[in-house]
Design an enzyme around this catalytic site. Structure first.
Site, mmCIF file in Angstrom:
data_model
loop_
_atom_site.group_PDB
_atom_site.id
_atom_site.type_symbol
_atom_site.label_atom_id
_atom_site.label_comp_id
_atom_site.label_asym_id
_atom_site.label_seq_id
_atom_site.Cartn_x
_atom_site.Cartn_y
_atom_site.Cartn_z
ATOM 1 N N GLU A 186 33.103 36.672 31.311
ATOM 2 C CA GLU A 186 33.097 36.446 32.753
ATOM 3 C C GLU A 186 31.924 37.110 33.474
ATOM 4 O OE1 GLU A 186 35.067 34.314 34.149
ATOM 5 O OE2 GLU A 186 36.010 33.992 32.199
ATOM 6 N N LEU A 194 40.554 35.655 29.336
ATOM 7 C CA LEU A 194 41.646 34.678 29.393
ATOM 8 C C LEU A 194 41.161 33.330 28.883
ATOM 9 C CD1 LEU A 194 44.627 34.604 30.079
ATOM 10 C CD2 LEU A 194 44.032 33.742 32.343
#
Length: 399
Positions: free
Chosen positions: A155, A175
């Site tokens: 991310e 995730l």
């Protein structure tokens, strides 16, 4: 009052004072509790069941609950995990429990919506609030552990330098599969852990953060994924086998359920998005056509199982055998391919880019992408023998 549907395990917990006074297992039957029900069905010979603790007590309750938790296992079971790593794992498991609760929350639907935030890679991989929250949870836990020098995350554009004294480097996909959240499809978190390269300590922070994060997968000292599904499962290796722990929501502990996972040398399932069949190279099409007709080296017809969640597809493959793959230059070497290949290899399988062993590759950039083939040793070897299996033309995708 407990319902009749309460699992046998919880009947046993509620009857613990009575059970402690019994002189033999056979007396369990006098209470109408079949002792054998504690043992779950074996999966691929791995003996899936909660394991009895060896003279230990639960980290959460302080009482002898009879099962081995993750922290008990790494702290007492003689697998030579250093104290610093035990502390780090305790903070990682805490972060994953928070993410598990977030994913299962009724508010996860709105958190799963895309935003207009800038992303690393294609629009298809644009970060969502749930990705960002998960990333922040992990970063916070790593900071609090005091054991991490740098974190590199899918991310973030660049690695995050955390501490000059931290002995470890953590790479993570916070995730995986988050775009499936709206449909309640399983998701996961992926971790890789390296030792900090102390010889780089005198370099500028940005440079040593990047070089520490670009270590070859052959230098991993631990890797794990956490599957958020009907159960929350943490599957981990320290370089001496692969094991899985299942979250007991009644205590908050990850309990050892698969002490020694061995992927079958040959499976009967392939996992791939075969809607892209006509975009594939000839070798991959030939392989799929051959095995699903039962004309390959294994004379049974293969079945397709595809969730489009890497952790979920791999977890099934690890237990039942076969191949989980994405032939495009799509999955990330640092965050996904290296940690998952380490886990698979320690279970007796193989991770490949279609030509080379994943763990032999040297990353040259943080968000480097490549094709990924994970699974049973014999299945991967047969697949590689077809030669042309990497998909280099990706119509409909921007990478």
């Amino acid at each position: 009052m407990q319902s009749a549907a309460t699992p046998q395990l919880y009947h046993l917990v509620s009857l613990r004072p009575k059970l402690q006074n019994l002189s033999s297992k056979s007396q369990l039957f006098d209470l109408g509790i079949p002792f054998c029900r504690l043992r779950m069905n074996s999966v691929s010979g791995s003996g899936l069941r909660p394991l009895r603790a060896v003279g230990g007590s639960s980290s959460s309750s302080g009482g002898d609950d009879g099962f081995v938790t993750l922290i008990e296992y790494v702290g007492k079971e003689g697998i030579h995990v250093k104290d610093d790593l035990v502390v780090l794992l305790d903070h990682i498991q805490y972060a994953c429990k928070r993410i598990a609760a977030l994913v299962a929350s009724p508010f996860s639907y709105s958190l799963g919506k895309q935003t207009g935030l800038a992303s690393v890679g294609s629009d298809r991989d644009a970060p969502k609030p749930l990705d960002i929250v998960s990333n922040e949870i992990i970063l916070s836990s790593l900071r609090k552990s005091g054991k991490v020098a740098v974190m590199a995350s899918e991310e973030n554009d660049e690695p995050t330098w955390i501490s000059d004294s931290g002995p470890y480097v953590v790479v993570t996909d916070p995730l995986d599969g988050s775009r499936n959240i709206d449909a309640s499809i399983p998701t996961g978190t992926i971790f890789g852990i390296y030792k900090r390269l102390e010889e780089l300590d005198d370099l500028p922070i940005e440079e040593k953060a990047m070089l520490n994060s670009l270590q070859s997968g052959s230098r991993l000292i631990a890797a794990a994924y956490v599957l958020y599904s009907s159960a929350t499962v943490l599957c981990i290796t320290f370089g001496s086998g692969t094991m899985a722990f299942t979250l007991d929501h009644s205590t908050g502990d990850f309990v050892l359920t698969n002490p020694n996972i061995k992927i079958p040398p040959r499976g009967q399932i392939y996992s791939v998005n075969d809607a892209r069949y006509f975009d594939w190279p000839e070798g991959l099409r030939q392989y799929i056509d051959t095995v699903r007709q039962g004309k390959g080296r294994y004379p049974k017809k293969y079945s397709a199982r595809y969730i489009c969640s890497l952790v979920a597809d791999l977890h099934r493959t690890l237990l039942y055998g076969g191949v989980a793959m994405n032939p495009r230059d799509h999955l990330r070497l640092v965050y996904e391919a290296n940690p998952l290949s380490f886990i698979v290899e320690q279970a007796g399988g193989r991770g490949s880019d279609g030509k080379h062993r994943i763990l032999s590759l040297q990353p040259f950039k943080l968000h480097q992408r490549l094709p990924l083939f994970l699974g049973s040793l014999e299945d991967i070897e047969e697949l590689e023998s077809y030669g042309d299996i990497q998909q280099k033309v990706n119509p409909g995708y921007e990478v």
